[in-house]
Scaffold this motif. Structure first.
Motif, mmCIF file in Angstrom:
data_model
loop_
_atom_site.group_PDB
_atom_site.id
_atom_site.type_symbol
_atom_site.label_atom_id
_atom_site.label_comp_id
_atom_site.label_asym_id
_atom_site.label_seq_id
_atom_site.Cartn_x
_atom_site.Cartn_y
_atom_site.Cartn_z
ATOM 1 N N VAL A 22 2.666 31.233 20.291
ATOM 2 C CA VAL A 22 3.935 31.974 20.311
ATOM 3 C C VAL A 22 5.078 31.062 19.867
ATOM 4 O O VAL A 22 4.849 29.903 19.523
ATOM 5 C CB VAL A 22 4.234 32.522 21.731
ATOM 6 N N LYS A 23 6.267 31.610 19.930
ATOM 7 C CA LYS A 23 7.475 30.871 19.563
ATOM 8 C C LYS A 23 7.501 29.458 20.158
ATOM 9 O O LYS A 23 7.241 29.285 21.351
ATOM 10 C CB LYS A 23 8.698 31.650 20.065
ATOM 11 N N GLY A 24 7.802 28.460 19.331
ATOM 12 C CA GLY A 24 7.870 27.081 19.814
ATOM 13 C C GLY A 24 6.559 26.329 19.646
ATOM 14 O O GLY A 24 6.534 25.106 19.706
ATOM 15 N N ASP A 25 5.464 27.080 19.442
ATOM 16 C CA ASP A 25 4.170 26.415 19.209
ATOM 17 C C ASP A 25 4.095 25.900 17.775
ATOM 18 O O ASP A 25 4.818 26.366 16.900
ATOM 19 C CB ASP A 25 3.016 27.401 19.440
ATOM 20 N N TYR A 26 3.180 24.964 17.562
ATOM 21 C CA TYR A 26 3.001 24.428 16.217
ATOM 22 C C TYR A 26 1.548 24.523 15.805
ATOM 23 O O TYR A 26 0.661 24.658 16.638
ATOM 24 C CB TYR A 26 3.460 22.969 16.143
ATOM 25 N N PHE A 34 3.504 23.680 10.527
ATOM 26 C CA PHE A 34 4.291 24.871 10.851
ATOM 27 C C PHE A 34 4.734 24.919 12.311
ATOM 28 O O PHE A 34 3.968 24.536 13.199
ATOM 29 C CB PHE A 34 3.475 26.136 10.580
ATOM 30 N N LEU A 35 5.938 25.424 12.506
ATOM 31 C CA LEU A 35 6.437 25.731 13.842
ATOM 32 C C LEU A 35 6.690 27.234 13.879
ATOM 33 O O LEU A 35 7.187 27.798 12.894
ATOM 34 C CB LEU A 35 7.771 25.015 14.076
ATOM 35 N N ILE A 36 6.391 27.865 14.997
ATOM 36 C CA ILE A 36 6.638 29.310 15.099
ATOM 37 C C ILE A 36 8.075 29.543 15.557
ATOM 38 O O ILE A 36 8.467 29.106 16.635
ATOM 39 C CB ILE A 36 5.630 29.983 16.047
ATOM 40 N N GLU A 37 8.846 30.203 14.709
ATOM 41 C CA GLU A 37 10.252 30.495 15.034
ATOM 42 C C GLU A 37 10.370 31.766 15.861
ATOM 43 O O GLU A 37 11.208 31.858 16.748
ATOM 44 C CB GLU A 37 11.062 30.701 13.753
ATOM 45 N N SER A 38 9.571 32.770 15.499
ATOM 46 C CA SER A 38 9.553 33.997 16.289
ATOM 47 C C SER A 38 8.249 34.720 15.991
ATOM 48 O O SER A 38 7.636 34.491 14.956
ATOM 49 C CB SER A 38 10.746 34.885 15.927
ATOM 50 N N LYS A 64 4.526 12.848 16.077
ATOM 51 C CA LYS A 64 3.269 12.827 15.349
ATOM 52 C C LYS A 64 2.210 12.052 16.147
ATOM 53 O O LYS A 64 1.058 12.472 16.243
ATOM 54 C CB LYS A 64 3.510 12.142 13.999
ATOM 55 N N ASP A 65 2.637 10.949 16.713
ATOM 56 C CA ASP A 65 1.700 10.169 17.525
ATOM 57 C C ASP A 65 1.221 10.971 18.730
ATOM 58 O O ASP A 65 0.043 10.934 19.084
ATOM 59 C CB ASP A 65 2.361 8.861 18.006
ATOM 60 N N ILE A 66 2.152 11.700 19.349
ATOM 61 C CA ILE A 66 1.760 12.522 20.498
ATOM 62 C C ILE A 66 0.748 13.591 20.065
ATOM 63 O O ILE A 66 -0.258 13.823 20.725
ATOM 64 C CB ILE A 66 2.997 13.191 21.153
ATOM 65 N N MET A 67 0.997 14.206 18.923
ATOM 66 C CA MET A 67 0.064 15.227 18.432
ATOM 67 C C MET A 67 -1.318 14.624 18.225
ATOM 68 O O MET A 67 -2.334 15.225 18.580
ATOM 69 C CB MET A 67 0.548 15.794 17.097
ATOM 70 N N ALA A 108 15.378 21.874 19.381
ATOM 71 C CA ALA A 108 15.622 21.228 20.668
ATOM 72 C C ALA A 108 14.739 21.847 21.747
ATOM 73 O O ALA A 108 14.425 21.212 22.748
ATOM 74 C CB ALA A 108 17.093 21.349 21.038
ATOM 75 N N ALA A 109 14.348 23.112 21.540
ATOM 76 C CA ALA A 109 13.548 23.815 22.539
ATOM 77 C C ALA A 109 12.054 23.735 22.261
ATOM 78 O O ALA A 109 11.250 24.308 22.985
ATOM 79 C CB ALA A 109 13.994 25.284 22.612
ATOM 80 N N VAL A 110 11.664 23.046 21.180
ATOM 81 C CA VAL A 110 10.239 22.904 20.874
ATOM 82 C C VAL A 110 9.679 21.699 21.648
ATOM 83 O O VAL A 110 10.112 20.574 21.434
ATOM 84 C CB VAL A 110 10.024 22.682 19.357
#
Ligand code: 1OR
Length: 294
Positions: free
Chosen positions: A237-241, A213-217, A281-284, A171-173
């Motif tokens: 950092v955290k939340g980045d992909y 991948f998503l960075i969890e920590s 995905k479209d946004i990316m 939810a915070a990504v």
């Protein structure tokens, strides 16, 4: 009652749901760790849960030719084979037996033989079903046994706990904010958590990639070889992909991503990426140029 395991009389309610603790030497802990390391049931445990499993297991020694699980019985324990050999038989109506191939007139078809590192007895505990097979020791065996309550508490609650944790994280990504909560819950179910130490590569430039991948920590940096020199092109950092480009464009990895410190990432396979990320995905795809300065 289990003939091989001595149970405490636990009639006070307070201890009914507690996870038992059986002291072990560091060497025993290492042996159990080794036995469970490739087992799918234990793959996604965090350190605390793994420690719970390790302490709750008790050592059981069984002579040769004993029935440790009887098909049709209720499930009480899950087992891991420390050493020894066991045979698994499944009995069904109208089954053709081949006694010369190891089948048994009384126990049914011999479906598999277990050795060190194997585990069994999970089905009845997972599904609240009768034992699906009979398991007999062919040699003296040493097993590690995990009782039903601990098994369910540590391994099954784990799934829902992870789901809750992931939902909060997802939810915070930022890139996933366009998804509905229900869509994020589906992603939470299929994400796989992985840890890397500082300086380890998570993906490598030029390699084929089939995960996002998503960075969890923790933190990571993206590096590209520019004029023969490996150069840092992005900090994350955290939340980045990362890892989306190879999946969006079906190209090899455009950069190496290396852990800058101890890091935990959540991996999503290509099919799930395509199926579940939808608008994100479209946004990316749309923002990649801006993001990478093309
Ligand atoms: P359980 O709790 O039902 C018996 O107790 C255990 O035998 C079972 O968990 C599995 O861990 C293990 N079918 C069912 N159970 C099997 C099978 C099996 N093999 C091992 N177990 N097979 C299907 C046979 C038609 C064999 C698959 C190779």
């Amino acid at each position: 009652a289990n003939a091989f395991i001595e149970e405490d009389d636990e009639d006070d309610a307070s201890s009914a749901n507690a996870i038992p603790s059986f002291p072990k030497t560091p060497e025993q802990i290492e042996r159990i760790r080794f036995a469970i390391k490739d087992n799918f049931l234990f793959k996604n445990l965090d350190e605390e849960q793994e420690m719970d499993v390790l302490t709750a297991m008790r050592e059981v020694t069984i002579p040769a030719k004993e029935t440790i699980i009887q098909q049709g019985d209720a499930g009480d324990y899950f087992y891991i084979v420390e050493d020894g050999e066991l045979e698994v038989f499944v009995k069904k109506d109208g089954q053709t037996l081949d006694l010369s191939a190891g089948d048994s007139e009384t126990l049914g078809k011999r479906v598999v033989v277990y050795h060190e590192g194997a585990s069994f007895g999970e089905l009845a505990l997972m599904h609240n079903a009768p034992r699906a097979a009979t398991i007999v020791s062919t040699t003296p065996c040493t097993l590690w046994a995990l009782d039903r309550v601990s098994f369910r508490t540590i391994l099954l609650d784990h799934t829902s706990r992870r789901r809750r944790e992931y939902e909060a994280f997802l939810a915070a990504v930022p890139i996933l904010s366009s998804l509905k909560a229900g869509e994020r819950a589906k992603i939470a179910d299929v994400l796989e958590s992985r840890s890397f130490e500082a300086k380890q590569d998570i993906i490598r430039e030029g390699e084929l990639g089939d995960e996002f991948f998503l960075i969890e920590s923790g933190a990571a940096e993206a590096l590209k070889v520019i004029d023969g020199v490996e150069t840092v092109v992005k900090q994350m950092v955290k939340g980045d992909y990362f890892g989306e480009l190879a999946l969006l464009n079906r190209q090899t990895r455009a950069a190496t991503v290396r852990a800058s410190e101890k890091i935990r990432v959540a991996a999503l396979g290509e099919q799930a990426f395509t199926r579940l990320l939808g608008p994100a995905k479209d946004i990316m795809a749309r923002t990649a140029g801006e993001r990478y300065g093309w």
